[in-house]
Design a protein around this motif. Structure first.
Motif, short mmCIF file in Angstrom:
data_model
loop_
_atom_site.label_atom_id
_atom_site.label_comp_id
_atom_site.label_asym_id
_atom_site.label_seq_id
_atom_site.Cartn_x
_atom_site.Cartn_y
_atom_site.Cartn_z
N ILE A 199 0.64 -0.86 0.00
CA ILE A 199 0.51 -0.31 0.05
C ILE A 199 0.51 0.95 -0.21
O ILE A 199 1.50 1.85 1.07
N TYR A 200 1.13 1.88 -1.84
CA TYR A 200 1.72 2.92 -1.53
C TYR A 200 1.56 4.64 -1.51
O TYR A 200 0.24 4.03 -1.22
N GLU A 201 1.34 5.10 0.40
CA GLU A 201 0.53 6.33 -0.16
C GLU A 201 1.77 7.38 -0.56
O GLU A 201 2.91 7.37 0.40
N CYS A 202 1.39 8.56 -0.55
CA CYS A 202 2.20 9.67 -0.93
C CYS A 202 0.62 10.97 -1.25
O CYS A 202 -0.06 10.72 -1.63
N ASN A 203 0.94 11.65 -0.61
CA ASN A 203 0.65 12.59 0.28
C ASN A 203 -0.93 12.73 0.16
O ASN A 203 -2.18 13.20 -0.55
N LYS A 204 -1.39 11.90 1.19
CA LYS A 204 -2.21 11.69 1.04
C LYS A 204 -3.87 10.91 0.45
O LYS A 204 -4.61 10.98 0.76
N TRP A 216 -11.54 -11.67 -7.72
CA TRP A 216 -11.57 -10.31 -8.16
C TRP A 216 -11.08 -9.68 -8.72
O TRP A 216 -10.78 -8.65 -8.84
N SER A 217 -11.04 -10.12 -10.21
CA SER A 217 -10.72 -9.79 -11.32
C SER A 217 -12.60 -7.96 -11.53
O SER A 217 -13.29 -8.60 -11.25
N GLY A 218 -12.08 -7.41 -12.25
CA GLY A 218 -12.21 -6.49 -12.04
C GLY A 218 -12.71 -4.89 -11.07
O GLY A 218 -13.02 -4.06 -11.00
N LEU A 219 -12.08 -5.53 -10.11
CA LEU A 219 -11.92 -4.80 -8.98
C LEU A 219 -10.72 -4.26 -8.82
O LEU A 219 -9.00 -4.65 -9.16
N TRP A 220 -10.72 -3.45 -7.82
CA TRP A 220 -9.28 -2.23 -7.31
C TRP A 220 -8.46 -2.80 -6.52
O TRP A 220 -9.21 -3.23 -5.47
N ILE A 221 -7.27 -3.20 -6.39
CA ILE A 221 -6.68 -3.78 -5.10
C ILE A 221 -4.94 -3.06 -5.13
O ILE A 221 -4.66 -2.22 -6.09
N PRO A 222 -4.74 -2.91 -3.93
CA PRO A 222 -3.29 -2.32 -3.82
C PRO A 222 -2.55 -3.63 -4.43
O PRO A 222 -2.20 -4.23 -4.94
N PRO A 223 -1.03 -2.85 -5.41
CA PRO A 223 0.00 -3.69 -5.99
C PRO A 223 -0.23 -5.15 -5.91
O PRO A 223 0.56 -4.63 -4.15
N GLN A 224 1.08 -6.11 -5.70
CA GLN A 224 0.89 -7.09 -5.06
C GLN A 224 2.52 -7.51 -5.11
O GLN A 224 3.12 -7.75 -5.30
N LYS A 225 3.49 -6.64 -5.82
CA LYS A 225 4.95 -6.79 -6.20
C LYS A 225 5.11 -5.34 -4.87
O LYS A 225 4.75 -4.02 -4.88
N ASN A 226 6.64 -5.51 -4.63
CA ASN A 226 7.68 -3.63 -3.98
C ASN A 226 8.50 -3.52 -5.29
O ASN A 226 9.15 -4.14 -5.51
N LEU A 228 10.27 -1.33 -4.77
CA LEU A 228 11.14 -0.74 -4.56
C LEU A 228 12.80 -0.42 -3.79
O LEU A 228 13.42 0.10 -2.89
N GLY A 229 12.76 -2.04 -3.79
CA GLY A 229 13.33 -3.08 -3.11
C GLY A 229 13.30 -2.59 -1.55
O GLY A 229 12.78 -2.49 -0.98
N LYS A 230 14.69 -2.78 -1.19
CA LYS A 230 14.52 -2.32 0.42
C LYS A 230 14.42 -0.86 0.92
O LYS A 230 14.59 -0.82 2.53
N ILE A 256 3.44 2.34 2.99
CA ILE A 256 4.57 2.64 2.32
C ILE A 256 4.33 3.84 2.01
O ILE A 256 3.38 4.13 1.30
N LYS A 257 5.51 4.59 2.62
CA LYS A 257 5.53 6.91 1.98
C LYS A 257 6.27 6.63 1.59
O LYS A 257 7.60 5.89 1.59
N ILE A 258 5.55 7.19 0.49
CA ILE A 258 7.31 7.88 -0.35
C ILE A 258 6.60 9.15 -0.83
O ILE A 258 5.59 9.79 -0.62
N THR A 259 7.76 9.95 -1.01
CA THR A 259 7.54 11.40 -1.40
C THR A 259 7.29 11.60 -3.39
O THR A 259 6.71 12.81 -3.50
N ASN A 260 7.67 10.87 -3.50
CA ASN A 260 7.39 11.13 -5.05
C ASN A 260 6.26 9.66 -6.59
O ASN A 260 6.86 9.12 -6.29
N LYS A 261 5.40 10.44 -6.62
CA LYS A 261 4.41 9.23 -7.51
C LYS A 261 5.42 9.14 -8.41
O LYS A 261 5.19 7.91 -8.91
#
Ligand code: SF4
Length: 294
Positions: A199-204, A216-226, A228-230, A256-261
């Motif tokens: 769950i990547y968060e940036c600016n709320k 869950w086909s057709g539904l929105w979900i958070p990405p299932q991959k990292n 950004l690495g470590k 996970i908080k990120i600063t740049n989309k």
């Protein structure tokens, strides 16, 4: 909506759905996203996808007039022999049989059928019986009656045989077989599956992707991959599970908080946290995300 779902669960979803999509045209013109958002929380999402596809076919090929022949109905997504029979009987008063779980239970008990209802041969015999029993008139009342009889009197557990008008002639009742019939194949133990949600968060806002496969086909979900690495700014993590009809899904989640989309080159969309309750998300994911906002 009622396929494999109880009436009490369906009612609030049905009221909202019918209020928004008042006819076939409204449903056909709606986006898949919007339809899924009204189904979010009800489960078995293929029903919503099929309903939407069917509305579009009826709008395009039948000028929004629901077809009234078995041959046309059976071609529509999500409509099998029993649903087609129910539509023809309820909506067009045509003499067609249904064979849902309630009807199977009533017939197997009353006639003392002890073969497994999972076998193709038993299914065929039950269809034959169901057709032979159809009355010449009031087909809609008969169809509703046999369904309700199975739902309220000849119930899966503790059937109300004492108040059943057929208890003197019912073979299962007369032979103490009501608990043993209908005979089902042993249920397989559920398979365990696992996944991770990032769950990547940036600016709320959080990033969601449109799922294209599985239940869950057709539904929105958070990405299932990292992606950004470590080098991640981990705010929270945890583990949950949800159970489907054939498997149990255990999943880890990472907030996970990120600063740049633009750090994430992912084909998805950013949504405000406050939009989550209205989006077409699987119920377990929606409740996870809502819990993370509190
Ligand atoms: S007697 Fe009992 S088992 Fe037989 S049809 Fe009636 S409710 Fe069902």
């Amino acid at each position: 909506m009622l396929q494999q779902t109880q009436v009490s669960t369906v009612i609030p979803f049905y009221i909202k759905f019918i209020d928004r999509f008042q006819n076939i045209k409204h449903l056909a013109e709606a986006s898949e996203d919007e339809v899924m958002s009204y189904w979010s929380g009800l489960g078995f999402y293929s029903r919503a996808r099929n309903l939407h596809k069917t509305a579009r076919i009826i709008a395009e090929q039948y000028s929004c007039k629901f077809p009234d022949t078995f041959e046309s109905l059976i071609q529509l997504p999500g409509i099998g022999r029993s649903t087609a029979g129910a539509i023809l009987s309820f909506c067009f008063k045509k003499k067609f049989a249904i064979l849902d779980g309630n009807v199977k239970r009533v017939l197997t008990r009353f006639f003392g059928i002890q073969e497994s209802i999972s076998l193709a041969k038993t299914e065929k015999d039950l269809w034959d019986l169901s057709e032979q029993l159809l009355p010449d008139g009031d087909i809609d009342i008969y169809t509703q009656g046999i369904m309700d009889f199975g739902a309220t009197l000849c119930t899966p557990k503790n059937p109300q045989c004492h108040s059943c008008p057929m208890n003197q002639t019912c073979i299962a009742k007369q032979n103490n077989l009501t608990e043993a019939i209908p005979v089902k194949n042993k249920t397989k133990t559920k398979e365990d599956r696992s996944t991770e949600f990032y769950i990547y968060e940036c600016n709320k806002q959080i990033l969601l992707v449109k799922n294209r496969t599985g239940v869950w086909s057709g539904l929105w979900i958070p990405p299932q991959k990292n992606y950004l690495g470590k080098k991640i700014n981990l705010i929270k993590q945890g583990e949950r599970q949800c159970v489907f009809s054939h498997y149990r899904l255990k999943y880890k989640y990472f907030l996970i908080k990120i600063t740049n989309k633009s750090d994430l080159m992912v084909d998805g969309l950013w949504f405000d946290w406050k939009e989550i309750p209205e989006l077409g998300l699987p119920a377990p994911i929606k409740s996870l995300l809502i819990s993370l906002t509190n």
